[in-house]
Design a protein around this motif. Structure first.
Motif, PDB file in Angstrom:
ATOM      1  N   ILE A  22     -23.362  21.341-109.517  1.00 52.90           N
ATOM      2  CA  ILE A  22     -22.867  23.026-108.744  1.00 52.90           C
ATOM      3  C   ILE A  22     -23.381  22.131-108.031  1.00 52.90           C
ATOM      4  O   ILE A  22     -23.017  22.862-106.681  1.00 52.90           O
ATOM      5  N   TYR A  23     -24.764  21.696-107.188  1.00 55.42           N
ATOM      6  CA  TYR A  23     -24.862  21.558-105.554  1.00 55.42           C
ATOM      7  C   TYR A  23     -23.857  20.389-105.349  1.00 55.42           C
ATOM      8  O   TYR A  23     -23.533  20.709-103.539  1.00 55.42           O
ATOM      9  N   ILE A  24     -23.680  18.700-105.950  1.00 52.18           N
ATOM     10  CA  ILE A  24     -22.746  18.669-105.415  1.00 52.18           C
ATOM     11  C   ILE A  24     -21.219  19.101-105.290  1.00 52.18           C
ATOM     12  O   ILE A  24     -20.567  18.988-104.192  1.00 52.18           O
ATOM     13  N   LEU A  25     -20.865  19.895-105.821  1.00 51.35           N
ATOM     14  CA  LEU A  25     -18.969  20.971-106.074  1.00 51.35           C
ATOM     15  C   LEU A  25     -19.946  21.986-104.991  1.00 51.35           C
ATOM     16  O   LEU A  25     -18.866  21.926-104.125  1.00 51.35           O
ATOM     17  N   LEU A  26     -20.160  22.373-104.659  1.00 50.66           N
ATOM     18  CA  LEU A  26     -20.858  23.779-102.933  1.00 50.66           C
ATOM     19  C   LEU A  26     -21.210  22.002-101.834  1.00 50.66           C
ATOM     20  O   LEU A  26     -20.829  23.129-100.978  1.00 50.66           O
ATOM     21  N   THR A  27     -21.666  21.829-102.420  1.00 52.85           N
ATOM     22  CA  THR A  27     -21.269  20.615-101.058  1.00 52.85           C
ATOM     23  C   THR A  27     -19.994  19.626-100.076  1.00 52.85           C
ATOM     24  O   THR A  27     -20.196  20.375 -99.029  1.00 52.85           O
ATOM     25  N   LEU A  28     -19.864  20.005-101.173  1.00 55.77           N
ATOM     26  CA  LEU A  28     -18.209  19.218-100.985  1.00 55.77           C
ATOM     27  C   LEU A  28     -17.624  20.713-100.504  1.00 55.77           C
ATOM     28  O   LEU A  28     -16.631  20.554 -99.436  1.00 55.77           O
ATOM     29  N   LEU A  34     -16.507  23.057 -93.183  1.00 55.30           N
ATOM     30  CA  LEU A  34     -16.825  22.682 -92.236  1.00 55.30           C
ATOM     31  C   LEU A  34     -16.585  21.755 -91.159  1.00 55.30           C
ATOM     32  O   LEU A  34     -16.627  21.945 -90.375  1.00 55.30           O
ATOM     33  N   LEU A  35     -15.767  21.052 -91.965  1.00 49.32           N
ATOM     34  CA  LEU A  35     -15.439  19.860 -90.977  1.00 49.32           C
ATOM     35  C   LEU A  35     -14.025  20.147 -91.134  1.00 49.32           C
ATOM     36  O   LEU A  35     -14.192  19.387 -89.095  1.00 49.32           O
ATOM     37  N   LEU A  37     -13.548  23.138 -88.815  1.00 47.89           N
ATOM     38  CA  LEU A  37     -14.400  23.975 -88.121  1.00 47.89           C
ATOM     39  C   LEU A  37     -15.199  22.298 -86.822  1.00 47.89           C
ATOM     40  O   LEU A  37     -15.090  23.388 -85.504  1.00 47.89           O
ATOM     41  N   ILE A  38     -15.341  21.995 -87.059  1.00 46.77           N
ATOM     42  CA  ILE A  38     -16.821  21.029 -86.231  1.00 46.77           C
ATOM     43  C   ILE A  38     -14.851  20.241 -85.811  1.00 46.77           C
ATOM     44  O   ILE A  38     -15.209  19.917 -84.350  1.00 46.77           O
ATOM     45  N   TYR A  39     -14.348  19.639 -86.463  1.00 45.30           N
ATOM     46  CA  TYR A  39     -12.977  19.197 -85.130  1.00 45.30           C
ATOM     47  C   TYR A  39     -12.364  19.701 -84.365  1.00 45.30           C
ATOM     48  O   TYR A  39     -12.069  19.690 -83.380  1.00 45.30           O
ATOM     49  N   ILE A  40     -12.487  21.843 -84.545  1.00 41.79           N
ATOM     50  CA  ILE A  40     -11.754  22.269 -83.705  1.00 41.79           C
ATOM     51  C   ILE A  40     -12.773  22.233 -82.621  1.00 41.79           C
ATOM     52  O   ILE A  40     -12.175  22.519 -81.390  1.00 41.79           O
ATOM     53  N   VAL A  41     -14.185  22.217 -82.725  1.00 41.80           N
ATOM     54  CA  VAL A  41     -15.345  22.893 -81.362  1.00 41.80           C
ATOM     55  C   VAL A  41     -14.907  20.983 -80.888  1.00 41.80           C
ATOM     56  O   VAL A  41     -15.433  21.751 -79.388  1.00 41.80           O
ATOM     57  N   SER A  42     -15.171  20.686 -81.120  1.00 43.62           N
ATOM     58  CA  SER A  42     -15.647  18.605 -81.078  1.00 43.62           C
ATOM     59  C   SER A  42     -13.512  19.174 -80.060  1.00 43.62           C
ATOM     60  O   SER A  42     -13.651  17.776 -78.821  1.00 43.62           O
ATOM     61  N   ALA A  43     -12.431  18.948 -81.041  1.00 39.98           N
ATOM     62  CA  ALA A  43     -10.994  18.857 -79.404  1.00 39.98           C
ATOM     63  C   ALA A  43     -11.120  19.891 -78.239  1.00 39.98           C
ATOM     64  O   ALA A  43     -10.986  19.218 -77.078  1.00 39.98           O
ATOM     65  N   SER A  44     -11.609  21.194 -78.674  1.00 44.15           N
ATOM     66  CA  SER A  44     -11.960  22.207 -77.740  1.00 44.15           C
ATOM     67  C   SER A  44     -12.573  21.587 -76.281  1.00 44.15           C
ATOM     68  O   SER A  44     -12.814  21.652 -75.338  1.00 44.15           O
ATOM     69  N   PHE A  45     -13.676  20.375 -76.969  1.00 45.26           N
ATOM     70  CA  PHE A  45     -14.925  19.821 -75.724  1.00 45.26           C
ATOM     71  C   PHE A  45     -14.590  19.029 -74.967  1.00 45.26           C
ATOM     72  O   PHE A  45     -14.713  18.097 -74.243  1.00 45.26           O
ATOM     73  N   SER A  46     -13.334  18.203 -75.595  1.00 48.69           N
ATOM     74  CA  SER A  46     -12.925  16.553 -75.615  1.00 48.69           C
ATOM     75  C   SER A  46     -11.301  16.651 -74.554  1.00 48.69           C
ATOM     76  O   SER A  46     -10.868  17.443 -74.191  1.00 48.69           O
ATOM     77  N   ASP A  47     -11.565  15.592 -74.058  1.00 45.80           N
ATOM     78  CA  ASP A  47     -10.437  15.293 -72.754  1.00 45.80           C
ATOM     79  C   ASP A  47      -8.816  15.067 -73.361  1.00 45.80           C
ATOM     80  O   ASP A  47      -8.954  14.470 -74.864  1.00 45.80           O
ATOM     81  N   SER A  48      -8.221  16.049 -73.061  1.00 50.63           N
ATOM     82  CA  SER A  48      -6.869  15.975 -73.418  1.00 50.63           C
ATOM     83  C   SER A  48      -6.207  14.804 -74.501  1.00 50.63           C
ATOM     84  O   SER A  48      -5.346  15.578 -75.328  1.00 50.63           O
ATOM     85  N   GLN A  49      -6.295  13.864 -73.734  1.00 48.17           N
ATOM     86  CA  GLN A  49      -5.622  12.741 -74.124  1.00 48.17           C
ATOM     87  C   GLN A  49      -6.020  12.059 -75.461  1.00 48.17           C
ATOM     88  O   GLN A  49      -5.303  11.844 -75.496  1.00 48.17           O
ATOM     89  N   ALA A  50      -7.340  12.148 -75.321  1.00 43.68           N
ATOM     90  CA  ALA A  50      -7.838  11.573 -76.277  1.00 43.68           C
ATOM     91  C   ALA A  50      -7.906  12.955 -77.387  1.00 43.68           C
ATOM     92  O   ALA A  50      -7.310  12.116 -78.714  1.00 43.68           O
ATOM     93  N   VAL A  51      -6.951  13.857 -77.537  1.00 49.13           N
ATOM     94  CA  VAL A  51      -6.871  14.562 -78.596  1.00 49.13           C
ATOM     95  C   VAL A  51      -5.358  14.564 -78.532  1.00 49.13           C
ATOM     96  O   VAL A  51      -4.944  14.418 -80.398  1.00 49.13           O
TER      97      VAL A  51
END
Length: 301
Positions: A22-28, A34-35, A37-51
């Motif tokens: 159960i813990y493994i499934l919940l973590t997945l 989450l991943l 969402l993290i990518y969107i936030v990171s991309a919003s603060f990154s240089d446009s050429q890096a995106v």
């Protein structure tokens, strides 16, 4: 924590395996949500050429606030932001008011026709006139291309009304109503002074659900609104993400084209983050009531 560890250590092997799975499934599941969402936030603060070069993953690359500067300088985005706040605040207030005023009489045993009236409301959950008759009705009422077109037609959800009615029946004792009658309390005073103060959990949950629904709503705005000054943020976000309303053929310089395209991609991620912040800010204020409210109607053992 120590007690939980002792219970886990004394549990049968089968139960231990089940808990670990159960813990493994919940973590997945958490990582799947989450991943991105993290990518969107990171991309919003990154240089446009890096995106554009797909260099961004979990952390911002060459951090910059250029995307957010473009968001707050864009008049359409800021207008949509203010419109969405209006629809969310006023619309949610109307939703809560109509839901409580409808659920309270349907929860009273003195109202002998309450079940028949409730069935009429439930009927509307499964059958409706359709999109064209709804538009014709809103048009005849003079609400097309006005702010009220997004508030009055959706003033109440039958599903949430039934949840609120269930809370009134199961969580507020009838003895309080009888005591109020002895003290000369009218039904309306009883609603204001007894029912509503005791209904904070369900009101908090309904406020969250209605508020998020109003903030994310865009279909009604597409149908009823023509004036760009009235559209909510989600329509502006749709134009940026899906329609991509930028004419690249008007830019002859290749470097300028690349820069403009990079800024457009950066603007997309920044707008998504800005559009998500208000909803994230609401949840902490209703968190203490949320768990109790969502358990309404659950099977009690």
């Amino acid at each position: 924590m120590k007690t939980e560890k002792k219970k886990f250590s004394k549990a049968p092997i089968g139960d231990k395996i089940f808990i670990v799975v159960i813990y493994i499934l919940l973590t997945l599941a958490m990582l799947i949500v989450l991943l991105p969402l993290i990518y969107i936030v990171s991309a919003s603060f990154s240089d446009s050429q890096a995106v554009i070069a797909n260099e961004v993953w979990l952390w911002p690359v060459r951090p910059t606030l250029r995307g957010y500067e473009a968001v707050f300088k864009n008049k359409n985005i800021m207008t949509g932001f203010s419109n969405s706040f209006f629809y969310m605040i006023v619309g949610t207030a109307v939703n809560i008011l109509m839901t409580i005023l409808c659920a309270f009489p349907l929860s009273r045993k003195e109202f002998t026709a309450r079940n028949k009236v409730a069935m009429i409301f439930i009927f509307t959950m499964y059958f409706s006139g359709g999109l064209i008759p709804s538009y014709m009705l809103v048009n005849r009422l003079g609400l097309v291309n006005t702010r009220w077109a997004l508030i009055i037609p959706s003033a109440m959800s039958t599903y949430f009304m039934i949840i609120c009615r269930t809370y009134f029946i199961n969580s507020i004792p009838d003895e309080l109503y009888e005591a109020g009658q002895i003290d000369g309390c009218t039904p309306f005073k009883y609603l204001l002074r007894v029912v509503i103060p005791l209904s904070k959990p369900i009101i908090a949950v309904l406020t969250l659900y209605y508020g998020v629904g109003k903030w994310n709503s865009y279909f009604d705005a597409m149908i009823y609104l023509k004036d760009q000054a009235l559209v909510p943020l989600q329509i502006v976000l749709r134009d940026i993400l899906i329609l991509n309303k930028i004419d690249y053929t008007m830019i002859s310089d290749a470097s300028a084209l690349a820069a403009q395209r990079g800024l457009t991609d950066l603007l997309k991620y920044s707008t998504i983050v800005v559009a998500s912040v208000p909803v994230l800010c609401i949840y902490p204020f209703v968190q203490k009531h949320f768990v109790k409210g969502v358990m309404i109607g659950a099977v009690k053992g």
